[in-house]
Write an enzyme that holds these catalytic residues in place. Sequence first.
Site, mmCIF file in Angstrom:
data_model
loop_
_atom_site.group_PDB
_atom_site.id
_atom_site.type_symbol
_atom_site.label_atom_id
_atom_site.label_comp_id
_atom_site.label_asym_id
_atom_site.label_seq_id
_atom_site.Cartn_x
_atom_site.Cartn_y
_atom_site.Cartn_z
ATOM 1 N N SER A 1 0.813 -1.222 0.000
ATOM 2 C CA SER A 1 0.000 0.000 0.000
ATOM 3 C C SER A 1 0.845 1.269 0.000
ATOM 4 C CB SER A 1 -0.946 0.001 1.205
ATOM 5 O OG SER A 1 -0.230 -0.122 2.419
ATOM 6 N N ASP B 1 -2.820 6.817 11.668
ATOM 7 C CA ASP B 1 -2.042 6.122 10.644
ATOM 8 C C ASP B 1 -0.697 6.827 10.505
ATOM 9 O OD1 ASP B 1 -0.865 5.080 8.385
ATOM 10 O OD2 ASP B 1 -2.606 5.318 7.084
ATOM 11 N N HIS C 1 1.339 5.385 6.212
ATOM 12 C CA HIS C 1 1.151 5.940 4.872
ATOM 13 C C HIS C 1 1.411 7.446 4.890
ATOM 14 C CE1 HIS C 1 -1.246 2.190 5.057
ATOM 15 N NE2 HIS C 1 -0.653 1.990 3.888
#
Length: 409
Positions: free
Chosen positions: A139, A385, A388
């Site tokens: 990802s 998060d 990312h």
Amino acid sequence: MNGRPVPCSSLNNNVMGIQLSFQLLVAIITAVLVITTLFMSREIKQEIEKRPQLKSLSSCNFFSGKWVFDNQSRPLYNGSNCSFISFLDDGMACENYGRIDLNYLNWKWQPHDCDLPRFNATAMLEKLRNKRLVYVGDSVNRNQWVSMVCMLESSIHTHLKHVHYNGSLVTLKAIEYNATIDFYWAPLLVESNCDDAWHHRVKDRVLRVDSIEKHARFWEDADVLVFNSYLWWRLDLTVLWGSFESTYAKYEQLGMLRTYELGLKTWADWLDSHVNRTKTRVFFVSMSPTHSRGEEWGKAEGENCYNETEPISNAEYWGSESDPGMMRLVEAAIKKLNEKSGVKADLLNITQLSEYRKEAHPSIYRKHWDPLTEEQLANPSSYADCTHWCLPGVPDIWNHFLYVYLLYL
């Protein structure tokens, strides 16, 4: 002398006409020479300026430098207007999800040894004309793919682009250039039980460390391959010798570094056997750092990237979640590909420069797939998060490096 005499006025008119014609011809010739000289001078000047730049770039360590605040040339695109962020987003459009502090948009990477050429979307598309660029990985690699298509989108007419899904493969076609920019989901590069792009949350992760063809057949014809694979190896993995369907398969725990080494060997062996050395360029993006341990940069234990608004200023900072041993294994694989296999492969060493950007993650400003509990809402750090990256943001510079390699080196 026979005939009527020619009037003086007629002679004068003819002479004047000849003079004017001659003067006009001289003026045209002069103008052409001036324009040609100016054009040639400009071309020569550009060539003279270009040579030291290329020489400078070839000896420059792009990955050693510092982040400088630049609200004039950054960001490279408007994240709110990028259709790929809104269409494919699962946590990259931080501003759209309510982030108010937007300074993270305005940091530019400045190498110590040189200046990077300005990113030019049209030039990149021209370089990719009639070619296929494929990002392969997890990802974070998808994060980088979205960054690239956002950087290019403004130079692609709306009616001349097409997006197509085919399982683990997402394709952007820039029709005018006959250029294809793909992302292929393969978080471990080799075959595993996590290979479904949409349903990969598997508790017990198993991989066939010697099997890659299941994935590789989808990117075998690429002109440019950009790989990453790191974070998924940090979890407990079981190696499967044999097929998933076989009742005689053997399962084994080999340890993280040994398993990673075997996976990289399978990857490198495939490249050695399949890559067209006159056509394909290969890049491996080094580990993308996480910022889950705030105590490492001065916060209280248990804190993370939540509420961070400034990069780390300590040039020596290196987070404990980035493994130098894994980095060395990648470097060794790249070196072997270049020296023994003749494959043109480069390492995009983005780890250290990305380590500084603790404030550039989505944190809580992202899409939440599951409803947040009262406990989570009371402690935002618990669902931040810190893996990312917001877009526009840090992956843009990773792609800027790719641009420099493809157009200049």
